[in-house]
Motif scaffolding. Structure first.
Motif, PDB file in Angstrom:
ATOM      1  N   TRP A 136      14.817  -1.140  -4.149  1.00 61.81           N
ATOM      2  CA  TRP A 136      15.694  -0.643  -3.090  1.00 61.81           C
ATOM      3  C   TRP A 136      15.414   0.805  -2.712  1.00 61.81           C
ATOM      4  CZ3 TRP A 136      19.014   3.474  -3.359  1.00 61.81           C
ATOM      5  CH2 TRP A 136      19.314   3.972  -4.631  1.00 61.81           C
ATOM      6  N   THR A 137      14.999   1.619  -3.667  1.00 65.49           N
ATOM      7  CA  THR A 137      14.750   3.021  -3.344  1.00 65.49           C
ATOM      8  C   THR A 137      13.620   3.147  -2.321  1.00 65.49           C
ATOM      9  OG1 THR A 137      13.334   3.112  -5.320  1.00 65.49           O
ATOM     10  CG2 THR A 137      15.587   3.967  -5.524  1.00 65.49           C
ATOM     11  N   HIS A 138      12.562   2.397  -2.515  1.00 71.15           N
ATOM     12  CA  HIS A 138      11.434   2.466  -1.590  1.00 71.15           C
ATOM     13  C   HIS A 138      11.755   1.759  -0.278  1.00 71.15           C
ATOM     14  CE1 HIS A 138       7.306   3.121  -0.444  1.00 71.15           C
ATOM     15  NE2 HIS A 138       7.140   1.834  -0.194  1.00 71.15           N
ATOM     16  N   GLU A 139      12.435   0.629  -0.371  1.00 68.17           N
ATOM     17  CA  GLU A 139      12.724  -0.157   0.827  1.00 68.17           C
ATOM     18  C   GLU A 139      13.739   0.536   1.742  1.00 68.17           C
ATOM     19  OE1 GLU A 139      11.461  -3.144   1.891  1.00 68.17           O
ATOM     20  OE2 GLU A 139      10.010  -3.162   0.257  1.00 68.17           O
ATOM     21  N   LEU A 140      14.778   1.108   1.157  1.00 65.23           N
ATOM     22  CA  LEU A 140      15.850   1.690   1.969  1.00 65.23           C
ATOM     23  C   LEU A 140      15.633   3.165   2.283  1.00 65.23           C
ATOM     24  CD1 LEU A 140      19.045   0.037   0.424  1.00 65.23           C
ATOM     25  CD2 LEU A 140      17.540  -0.799   2.248  1.00 65.23           C
ATOM     26  N   LEU A 141      15.103   3.914   1.333  1.00 69.88           N
ATOM     27  CA  LEU A 141      14.972   5.353   1.530  1.00 69.88           C
ATOM     28  C   LEU A 141      13.663   5.758   2.197  1.00 69.88           C
ATOM     29  CD1 LEU A 141      16.448   6.661  -1.854  1.00 69.88           C
ATOM     30  CD2 LEU A 141      17.629   6.141   0.299  1.00 69.88           C
ATOM     31  N   VAL A 142      12.670   4.897   2.111  1.00 67.99           N
ATOM     32  CA  VAL A 142      11.371   5.209   2.717  1.00 67.99           C
ATOM     33  C   VAL A 142      11.117   4.344   3.951  1.00 67.99           C
ATOM     34  CG1 VAL A 142       8.873   5.281   2.369  1.00 67.99           C
ATOM     35  CG2 VAL A 142      10.419   5.967   0.517  1.00 67.99           C
ATOM     36  N   LYS A 143      11.223   3.046   3.780  1.00 67.44           N
ATOM     37  CA  LYS A 143      10.831   2.159   4.872  1.00 67.44           C
ATOM     38  C   LYS A 143      11.834   2.138   6.027  1.00 67.44           C
ATOM     39  CE  LYS A 143       7.805  -0.897   2.223  1.00 67.44           C
ATOM     40  NZ  LYS A 143       7.491  -2.289   1.824  1.00 67.44           N
ATOM     41  N   LEU A 144      13.123   2.147   5.736  1.00 64.94           N
ATOM     42  CA  LEU A 144      14.100   2.095   6.825  1.00 64.94           C
ATOM     43  C   LEU A 144      13.953   3.269   7.800  1.00 64.94           C
ATOM     44  CD1 LEU A 144      17.515   0.734   5.495  1.00 64.94           C
ATOM     45  CD2 LEU A 144      15.754  -0.417   6.824  1.00 64.94           C
ATOM     46  N   PRO A 145      13.807   4.514   7.316  1.00 58.29           N
ATOM     47  CA  PRO A 145      13.577   5.613   8.272  1.00 58.29           C
ATOM     48  C   PRO A 145      12.301   5.425   9.089  1.00 58.29           C
ATOM     49  CG  PRO A 145      14.271   6.490   6.152  1.00 58.29           C
ATOM     50  CD  PRO A 145      14.014   5.025   5.950  1.00 58.29           C
ATOM     51  N   ILE A 146      11.265   4.884   8.459  1.00 56.76           N
ATOM     52  CA  ILE A 146      10.029   4.620   9.196  1.00 56.76           C
ATOM     53  C   ILE A 146      10.275   3.581  10.285  1.00 56.76           C
ATOM     54  CG2 ILE A 146       7.687   3.690   9.025  1.00 56.76           C
ATOM     55  CD1 ILE A 146       7.534   4.879   6.217  1.00 56.76           C
ATOM     56  N   HIS A 147      11.020   2.541   9.968  1.00 60.86           N
ATOM     57  CA  HIS A 147      11.344   1.519  10.958  1.00 60.86           C
ATOM     58  C   HIS A 147      12.085   2.134  12.145  1.00 60.86           C
ATOM     59  CE1 HIS A 147      11.427  -1.685   7.506  1.00 60.86           C
ATOM     60  NE2 HIS A 147      10.215  -1.190   7.722  1.00 60.86           N
ATOM     61  N   ALA A 148      13.034   3.010  11.844  1.00 63.28           N
ATOM     62  CA  ALA A 148      13.814   3.631  12.913  1.00 63.28           C
ATOM     63  C   ALA A 148      12.937   4.481  13.821  1.00 63.28           C
ATOM     64  CB  ALA A 148      14.941   4.470  12.310  1.00 63.28           C
ATOM     65  N   ILE A 149      12.018   5.226  13.243  1.00 61.05           N
ATOM     66  CA  ILE A 149      11.128   6.088  14.037  1.00 61.05           C
ATOM     67  C   ILE A 149      10.190   5.239  14.893  1.00 61.05           C
ATOM     68  CG2 ILE A 149       9.235   7.756  13.892  1.00 61.05           C
ATOM     69  CD1 ILE A 149      10.636   8.876  11.379  1.00 61.05           C
ATOM     70  N   ILE A 150       9.626   4.192  14.316  1.00 59.45           N
ATOM     71  CA  ILE A 150       8.725   3.315  15.070  1.00 59.45           C
ATOM     72  C   ILE A 150       9.475   2.650  16.232  1.00 59.45           C
ATOM     73  CG2 ILE A 150       7.416   1.153  14.949  1.00 59.45           C
ATOM     74  CD1 ILE A 150       6.613   1.975  12.088  1.00 59.45           C
ATOM     75  N   ALA A 151      10.673   2.147  15.963  1.00 54.67           N
ATOM     76  CA  ALA A 151      11.462   1.504  17.017  1.00 54.67           C
ATOM     77  C   ALA A 151      11.793   2.495  18.123  1.00 54.67           C
ATOM     78  CB  ALA A 151      12.740   0.912  16.427  1.00 54.67           C
TER      79      ALA A 151
END
Length: 246
Positions: free
Chosen positions: A105-120
């Motif tokens: 969860w640390t990598h999925e929520l704290l790293v990937k979610l912000p990346i998803h938001a920026i890409i979107a």
């Protein structure tokens, strides 16, 4: 039912999760709009960003019909098979994260979610500017979304099916495709969060404790606030703050 869910593709699960979040928020928005239009809730009317504009009964009907077409037909039956195949192509069956894989969860929520938001945000902004820059694309596609100068939550998916697929849905899928996100990150967290965000951006009200969403001004002035989070607008100089968003 559990067997159907287990056998569904990740893309379809993401679409189901989006619908589960979208319809209660969208219908609540229409109900609130009806209350403010009737004068039954003056306190709500004071929170409406454009209090002098209300939807007609025909506009409500058209809004529900096109939104239902996009969310219940275009997304699951057209977008999902295409995006699922693209996802598989980009990551490959050997690399793509599966539901049985460990969810960190640390990598999925704290790293990937912000990346998803920026890409979107970047994709949505670029597509949105393109739809406004081209007179042909605006007149044939994007003008449909701008039917409502004072939007409501359901209006976030009121768009030409082509715009809905490429401009609204695809940028939400693109981040997980590129980061190889765990399926649970996608349909439990990212897609519901993205749907809440876009409903908020089109709700037409200043929610308690939150600033008014700058995207509401885009539907009034057209040439500003193209993005979903204002991040790209600030970066590229198209952010505009008006009396509605101060």
């Amino acid at each position: 039912m559990s067997g159907i869910w287990t056998g569904a593709s990740v893309s379809l699960k993401c679409t189901v999760a989006s619908n589960v979040v979208f319809w209660p928020l969208a219908l609540l928005g229409l109900y609130v709009d009806n209350l403010t239009a009737s004068g039954a809730m003056p306190r709500l009317l004071r929170r409406k960003l454009q209090p002098d504009k209300h939807l007609s009964s025909k506009e409500r009907r058209d809004l529900v019909l096109l939104s239902a077409l996009n969310m219940l037909f275009v997304a699951p039956l057209i977008c999902c098979p295409i995006f699922e195949a693209l996802w598989e192509f980009m990551q490959g069956s050997s690399r793509r994260r599966l539901e049985d894989d460990e969810w960190v969860w640390t990598h999925e929520l704290l790293v990937k979610l912000p990346i998803h938001a920026i890409i979107a945000e970047i994709w949505f902004y670029a597509m949105h500017v393109l739809l406004h820059t081209s007179a042909f694309l605006y007149g044939t596609i994007h003008k449909i979304h701008h039917r409502f100068s004072s939007p409501t939550a359901m209006a976030c998916v009121y768009a030409h099916p082509v715009e809905f697929a490429l401009g609204n849905i695809f940028p939400i899928f693109l981040g997980p495709m590129l980061t190889n996100a765990h399926p649970m990150t996608c349909y439990v967290f990212w897609f519901p969060a993205a749907m809440v965000g876009t409903c908020k951006g089109h709700c037409g009200y200043q929610l308690p404790g939150l600033r008014a969403d700058p995207h509401d001004d885009h539907h009034t002035y057209f040439r500003c606030n193209y993005g979903g989070m204002a991040l790209a607008d600030i970066l590229f100089g198209t952010y505009q703050q008006t009396k509605n968003t101060k």
